[in-house]
Design a protein around this motif. Structure first.
Motif, PDB file in Angstrom:
ATOM      1  N   LYS A 189       0.837  -1.211   0.000  1.00  0.00           N
ATOM      2  CA  LYS A 189       0.000   0.000   0.000  1.00  0.00           C
ATOM      3  C   LYS A 189       0.866   1.254   0.000  1.00  0.00           C
ATOM      4  N   ASN A 190       1.940   1.232   0.798  1.00  0.00           N
ATOM      5  CA  ASN A 190       2.846   2.372   0.826  1.00  0.00           C
ATOM      6  C   ASN A 190       3.571   2.533  -0.512  1.00  0.00           C
ATOM      7  N   ALA A 191       3.954   1.403  -1.125  1.00  0.00           N
ATOM      8  CA  ALA A 191       4.630   1.455  -2.419  1.00  0.00           C
ATOM      9  C   ALA A 191       3.704   2.047  -3.483  1.00  0.00           C
ATOM     10  N   ILE A 192       2.413   1.678  -3.419  1.00  0.00           N
ATOM     11  CA  ILE A 192       1.432   2.217  -4.373  1.00  0.00           C
ATOM     12  C   ILE A 192       1.208   3.706  -4.128  1.00  0.00           C
ATOM     13  N   ALA A 193       1.098   4.083  -2.850  1.00  0.00           N
ATOM     14  CA  ALA A 193       0.848   5.481  -2.503  1.00  0.00           C
ATOM     15  C   ALA A 193       2.006   6.387  -2.924  1.00  0.00           C
ATOM     16  N   ASN A 194       3.241   5.849  -2.913  1.00  0.00           N
ATOM     17  CA  ASN A 194       4.426   6.640  -3.258  1.00  0.00           C
ATOM     18  C   ASN A 194       4.919   6.365  -4.676  1.00  0.00           C
ATOM     19  N   ARG A 195       4.117   5.626  -5.432  1.00  0.00           N
ATOM     20  CA  ARG A 195       4.532   5.203  -6.773  1.00  0.00           C
ATOM     21  C   ARG A 195       4.814   6.391  -7.686  1.00  0.00           C
ATOM     22  N   LYS A 196       3.919   7.343  -7.754  1.00  0.00           N
ATOM     23  CA  LYS A 196       4.096   8.478  -8.648  1.00  0.00           C
ATOM     24  C   LYS A 196       5.276   9.346  -8.223  1.00  0.00           C
ATOM     25  N   GLU A 197       5.457   9.517  -6.921  1.00  0.00           N
ATOM     26  CA  GLU A 197       6.575  10.318  -6.432  1.00  0.00           C
ATOM     27  C   GLU A 197       7.909   9.667  -6.784  1.00  0.00           C
ATOM     28  N   ASN A 198       8.011   8.356  -6.591  1.00  0.00           N
ATOM     29  CA  ASN A 198       9.246   7.650  -6.921  1.00  0.00           C
ATOM     30  C   ASN A 198       9.481   7.614  -8.426  1.00  0.00           C
ATOM     31  N   SER A 199       8.397   7.491  -9.180  1.00  0.00           N
ATOM     32  CA  SER A 199       8.517   7.472 -10.635  1.00  0.00           C
ATOM     33  C   SER A 199       9.020   8.815 -11.152  1.00  0.00           C
ATOM     34  N   ALA A 200       8.569   9.901 -10.537  1.00  0.00           N
ATOM     35  CA  ALA A 200       8.931  11.246 -11.000  1.00  0.00           C
ATOM     36  C   ALA A 200      10.425  11.518 -10.865  1.00  0.00           C
ATOM     37  N   LYS A 201      11.094  10.814  -9.951  1.00  0.00           N
ATOM     38  CA  LYS A 201      12.525  11.041  -9.756  1.00  0.00           C
ATOM     39  C   LYS A 201      13.347  10.623 -10.977  1.00  0.00           C
ATOM     40  N   THR A 202      12.816   9.703 -11.760  1.00  0.00           N
ATOM     41  CA  THR A 202      13.498   9.274 -12.995  1.00  0.00           C
ATOM     42  C   THR A 202      12.642   9.629 -14.213  1.00  0.00           C
ATOM     43  N   ILE A 226      11.238  -3.912  -1.806  1.00  0.00           N
ATOM     44  CA  ILE A 226      10.848  -2.531  -1.585  1.00  0.00           C
ATOM     45  C   ILE A 226      11.741  -1.908  -0.512  1.00  0.00           C
ATOM     46  N   VAL A 227      12.193  -0.669  -0.776  1.00  0.00           N
ATOM     47  CA  VAL A 227      13.007   0.065   0.191  1.00  0.00           C
ATOM     48  C   VAL A 227      12.094   0.662   1.258  1.00  0.00           C
ATOM     49  N   ASP A 228      12.334   0.277   2.510  1.00  0.00           N
ATOM     50  CA  ASP A 228      11.514   0.785   3.604  1.00  0.00           C
ATOM     51  C   ASP A 228      11.682   2.298   3.722  1.00  0.00           C
ATOM     52  N   ASP A 229      10.639   2.981   4.115  1.00  0.00           N
ATOM     53  CA  ASP A 229      10.563   4.438   4.291  1.00  0.00           C
ATOM     54  C   ASP A 229      10.321   5.177   2.976  1.00  0.00           C
ATOM     55  N   SER A 230      11.186   4.999   1.936  1.00  0.00           N
ATOM     56  CA  SER A 230      10.950   5.687   0.667  1.00  0.00           C
ATOM     57  C   SER A 230       9.993   4.900  -0.217  1.00  0.00           C
ATOM     58  N   TRP A 231       9.893   3.591   0.037  1.00  0.00           N
ATOM     59  CA  TRP A 231       8.997   2.688  -0.691  1.00  0.00           C
ATOM     60  C   TRP A 231       9.312   2.631  -2.186  1.00  0.00           C
ATOM     61  N   TRP A 280      17.029   6.185  -6.744  1.00  0.00           N
ATOM     62  CA  TRP A 280      17.195   4.779  -7.108  1.00  0.00           C
ATOM     63  C   TRP A 280      16.946   4.665  -8.617  1.00  0.00           C
ATOM     64  N   ALA A 281      17.960   4.198  -9.344  1.00  0.00           N
ATOM     65  CA  ALA A 281      17.844   4.093 -10.801  1.00  0.00           C
ATOM     66  C   ALA A 281      18.103   2.652 -11.240  1.00  0.00           C
ATOM     67  N   LYS A 282      17.334   2.209 -12.223  1.00  0.00           N
ATOM     68  CA  LYS A 282      17.507   0.855 -12.773  1.00  0.00           C
ATOM     69  C   LYS A 282      18.836   0.781 -13.506  1.00  0.00           C
ATOM     70  N   ASN A 283      19.694  -0.158 -13.095  1.00  0.00           N
ATOM     71  CA  ASN A 283      20.986  -0.251 -13.773  1.00  0.00           C
ATOM     72  C   ASN A 283      21.170  -1.541 -14.561  1.00  0.00           C
ATOM     73  N   THR A 284      20.440  -2.589 -14.244  1.00  0.00           N
ATOM     74  CA  THR A 284      20.505  -3.811 -15.050  1.00  0.00           C
ATOM     75  C   THR A 284      19.113  -4.420 -15.193  1.00  0.00           C
ATOM     76  N   GLN A 285      18.926  -5.103 -16.291  1.00  0.00           N
ATOM     77  CA  GLN A 285      17.665  -5.795 -16.553  1.00  0.00           C
ATOM     78  C   GLN A 285      17.964  -7.012 -17.410  1.00  0.00           C
ATOM     79  N   THR A 286      17.330  -8.117 -17.086  1.00  0.00           N
ATOM     80  CA  THR A 286      17.455  -9.321 -17.911  1.00  0.00           C
ATOM     81  C   THR A 286      16.072  -9.879 -18.195  1.00  0.00           C
ATOM     82  N   ILE A 287      15.926 -10.424 -19.386  1.00  0.00           N
ATOM     83  CA  ILE A 287      14.697 -11.113 -19.780  1.00  0.00           C
ATOM     84  C   ILE A 287      15.081 -12.505 -20.263  1.00  0.00           C
ATOM     85  N   ASP A 288      14.588 -13.516 -19.578  1.00  0.00           N
ATOM     86  CA  ASP A 288      14.798 -14.905 -19.982  1.00  0.00           C
ATOM     87  C   ASP A 288      13.467 -15.472 -20.452  1.00  0.00           C
ATOM     88  N   PHE A 289      13.502 -16.261 -21.514  1.00  0.00           N
ATOM     89  CA  PHE A 289      12.258 -16.877 -21.957  1.00  0.00           C
ATOM     90  C   PHE A 289      12.510 -18.268 -22.509  1.00  0.00           C
TER      91      PHE A 289
END
Length: 824
Positions: free
Chosen positions: A117-130, A277-282, A319-328
């Motif tokens: 719930k906290n992650a959802i509530a802070n989703r837009k704020e965290n998204s705006a940082k990147t 999820i990072v506690d406090d900043s979510w 917090w910025a995404k630095n690696t991503q992998t897709i396996d299929f």
């Protein structure tokens, strides 16, 4: 020996240019694949390869703290002093001790709920940082095949014999790109490819790009084949169950909560796995989530796993995404393929704003010589070292490519493939000169034999010559088609010349002429295959035909980005035709209707009189906001879903044998596809037109509408046809307007209905309207199920249709057979 020398040179080059490199293992000494490696408080990052090896590109001398992170393990840390001398740092990671707090142990309250719930509530704020950034981007893609069968249904699978091993396994595709990207949420992307490499292809133009893999869990949906719901979407609790599995403290002394994510229903577009999820900043710390192909409505895929890691910078608190992998893993018809895509984002810059002209319709371009980079360049810039398997694949396929370009090799392949067999008389035959890039094709009559009441059993054979310029992606083709009707005992033939001038504006010239049999409706609403079965089995005669002896020329090209123009000029003689056969398979006293689409019971009156005329067509297609890629070998257009596509046409006839046949017609069409989140897709198609000076024109030139009386449908969508309208009942030489709307829920409703959700089907709702002056509007309402089939063969659709025109007119059941489009 030469191959060994090349490999040693490659190996020593890697060693020479590596700056910080090493091996990451677990406590048992087992390599850890795709561990995150980055410099603390920077966005300099990389990941380990399949063998646990990494290379970190540190450009400036200094003292650095290098962190090694892998989910489930304690973050490793190395303090190094770099002075431009290559460093070798091997790291051993210990398993993370996940701690359960007292609430989770002693209470029935699920702490995961509050965290999400906290992650959802802070989703837009965290998204705006990147929300906007510049970054370096690296991607690598690899496809492998395992135990490839030698043939399927008698068709040999020998395309990859030279690149797979004796077990018929190996790498089918391997490519890398290095690029600079600029991004602004929600979807603006500019990418410049600095280097591109494809194993076995010296042009090296990979289709890997950042925009197609920009999966953002801060958005409500991830765009796969369907809209997959994010575990922290606004409506996530409708799709997911959550379990708190504990927490740990990361290298920045931040508490990280580990949440197990489970889809509530296996039939819906939701994922299973873990989100951290990072506690406090979510904010999101990492994700490790999987989804089945059936949940994405993609039967070819068995399973897909998406992993992301984020790094934290203490200076900007982002917090910025630095690696991503897709396996299929995927498989159909006995062909099993697995693959992995690896992406590294580094050197982030987060500007307050971007210049107004940063983003244009050119969303991707290649720098000059991007595909000509030496191996020494790749060794200095490649953030993820090649595995031995990948290095060998480059060496093997590069050598094979050189061999494949030689005249000796190409002649040997041609000698094998050019062998003529007796069965080729019926099936078709191809004679190639691969070195000179030309071929002669003979299209056999076996698959081009069908039935209609005018020609009886009729068959076609074709002969063509084609020469290609593969570098420029242009070609020239000269061909002919011979058509013989056995009941009519008449042979007709057409000849054609096609020239594609370039791959930038796709300028194309098409000249043809001869004698042909045509449907009155030039859109050919009845396929030859369906008509054959409909006629012979049920003695229906829906296909109405006439003869055209003609010569025509067509030229088309893109004028500016998003505007395509086409000009066609034709002189023709049109003749009416009559039935020549009453043949059928079933024994019945019923007789075929006449070939007159207006008077189907009149076997003496022709639908029109024989006449000649000249016809000119000018057509334009407008795609607003069209994006495109610029590559040295051409321009590749990408549609923009934000805008509709508009078609405008002008048709004018002149020089007719009788003035009454001369007219002018204006037409227009608007098409648009809408994505309604995870609730499906809506397609609209509006068409309209107006005739001028057309009171006595030939019925051939009327506007004919795509009806359907066979109750068989094809294709993915029915937004270009009426499914219960007799073919020529509404044809007009006046004004007209068509409305076609179709909504496919992509499983949104069907996934929630017990028992029916086992079908993995999609609910389709349709509405169609036809308005013509002087008559009541014709309307159709339909409801259907798409994506029907068994296992992975989802090739069927069923619709129930009701039609109205001044009251109820009738109903029908339409059986959709998608594979029919392949047969025509």
């Amino acid at each position: 020996m030469k191959k060994i020398s090349t490999f040693l040179f490659l190996l020593f080059s890697i060693i020479s240019f590596s700056q910080v490199k090493g091996l990451v293992t677990d406590s048992n000494g087992k390599p850890i694949a795709f561990a995150n490696v980055y410099v603390k408080d920077t966005y300099i990052s990389t990941t380990t390869n399949d063998q646990g090896r990494y290379e970190l590109n540190v450009k400036s001398p200094g003292t650095y703290i290098i962190l090694y992170k892998y989910l489930g393990y304690k973050t490793g840390k190395k303090v190094v002093k770099y002075d431009k001398v290559a460093l070798k740092l091997d790291v051993n990671l210990e398993e993370e001790e996940i701690q359960l707090n007292e609430v989770a142990i002693s209470s029935k309250i699920n702490p995961a709920i509050e965290i999400i719930k906290n992650a959802i509530a802070n989703r837009k704020e965290n998204s705006a940082k990147t929300a906007r950034y510049n970054a370096d981007f690296y991607s690598r893609g690899i496809f492998r095949v395992k135990n490839l069968p030698k043939s399927i249904m008698g068709q040999k699978l020998d395309f990859f014999d030279e690149v797979i091993d004796s077990t018929r396994s190996g790498i089918l595709y391997l490519s890398e790109t290095v690029s600079k990207i600029t991004f602004q949420k929600p979807d603006k992307m500019k990418e410049t490819i600095i280097a591109s490499k494809v194993s076995g292809k010296d042009n090296g133009f990979s289709f890997n790009n950042a925009a197609d893999v920009n999966y953002d869990f801060y958005e409500n949906y991830l765009d796969f084949d369907v809209k997959v719901v994010s575990p922290i979407a606004d409506n996530a609790f409708n799709y997911y169950k959550y379990k708190f599995e504990g927490s740990f403290v990361d290298e920045n002394n931040k508490i990280i909560d580990k949440i197990k994510v489970t889809a509530k229903r296996e039939t819906e577009p939701a994922m299973d796995g873990y989100i951290y999820i990072v506690d406090d900043s979510w904010a999101i710390y990492a994700v490790d989530l999987s989804i089945k192909g059936s949940q994405m409505k993609n039967p070819a895929i068995n399973n897909l796993t998406l992993k992301q890691n984020f790094s934290y910078n203490n200076s900007n608190k982002i917090w910025a995404k630095n690696t991503q992998t897709i396996d299929f893993e995927a498989g159909m018809f006995g062909i099993n393929i697995n693959g992995k895509f690896t992406y590294v984002f580094s050197n982030f810059d987060f500007p307050e704003k971007l210049e107004k002209k940063t983003f244009t319709n050119e969303v991707l371009k290649f720098e000059a010589n991007a595909n000509k980079k030496e191996e020494s360049f790749w060794n200095t810039i490649r953030p993820v070292p090649l595995t031995l398997e990948e290095s060998n694949d480059y060496l093997k396929k590069d050598a094979l490519q050189t061999k494949k370009k030689s005249k000796t090799y190409l002649d040997s392949i041609d000698n094998k493939r050019n062998k003529f067999k007796v069965v080729d008389v019926l099936m078709g035959y191809k004679y190639s000169n691969s070195f000179k890039k030309w071929a002669i094709n003979y299209d056999g009559p076996l698959l081009k034999t069908n039935f209609n009441t005018v020609q009886g059993w009729k068959t076609q054979a074709g002969l063509s010559y084609i020469i290609r310029d593969q570098e420029k992606r242009t070609y020239t083709r000269i061909g002919s088609i011979f058509d013989y009707g056995f009941s009519e005992t008449k042979l007709r033939a057409t000849v054609s010349y096609v020239r594609k001038f370039n791959n930038i504006n796709n300028a194309m010239l098409y000249v043809n002429g001869g004698s042909s049999v045509n449907q009155f409706n030039g859109n050919n609403p009845i396929s030859n295959t369906i008509n054959t079965f409909s006629s012979l089995l049920f003695k229906n005669n829906f296909m109405k035909l006439y003869e055209k002896n003609f010569v025509s020329a067509n030229f088309g090209r893109e004028i500016v980005n998003g505007l395509n123009m086409n000009l066609n000029l034709e002189y023709s003689e049109r003749k009416p035709l009559w039935n020549t056969t009453d043949q059928s398979i079933t024994k019945t006293d019923a007789i075929y209707s006449s070939n007159n689409p207006i008077l189907t019971d009149d076997f003496l009156t022709p639908a029109f009189e024989k006449h000649n005329l000249m016809k000119a067509n000018v057509n334009a297609v407008i795609k607003f906001g069209q994006h495109y890629w610029t590559r040295p070998d051409g321009k590749y257009n990408i549609g923009n879903d934000d805008y509709p596509t508009i078609y405008v046409g002008l048709e004018k006839t002149f020089a007719a044998t009788n003035k009454k046949y001369e007219y002018t017609q204006l037409s227009a069409r608007i098409q648009k596809d809408f994505t309604l989140g995870n609730k499906g897709e809506m397609k609209i198609n509006f068409k309209g037109g107006k005739f001028f000076n057309s009171e006595n024109i030939s019925f051939v030139d009327y506007k004919h509408f795509n009806g359907n009386q066979t109750h068989i449908g094809g294709g993915e969508s029915y937004t270009n046809q009426f499914n219960n309208l007799p073919y020529y009942s509404a044809s007009t030489n006046n004004s007209y307007f068509e409305t076609h709307i179709e909504h496919n829920d992509k499983g949104f409703f069907m996934n929630k209905i017990p028992l029916l959700n086992k079908l993995q089907s999609q609910l389709v709702l349709g509405f169609h309207n036809l308005a013509i002056p002087g008559r009541n509007p014709y309307q159709e309402f339909s409801v259907g199920l798409d994506n029907l089939g068994v296992g992975k063969a989802r090739l069927f659709r069923v619709d129930y249709v009701r039609s109205y025109q001044n009251g109820y007119q009738g109903d029908a059941v339409i059986f959709g057979l998608k594979f029919l489009n392949v047969l025509e």
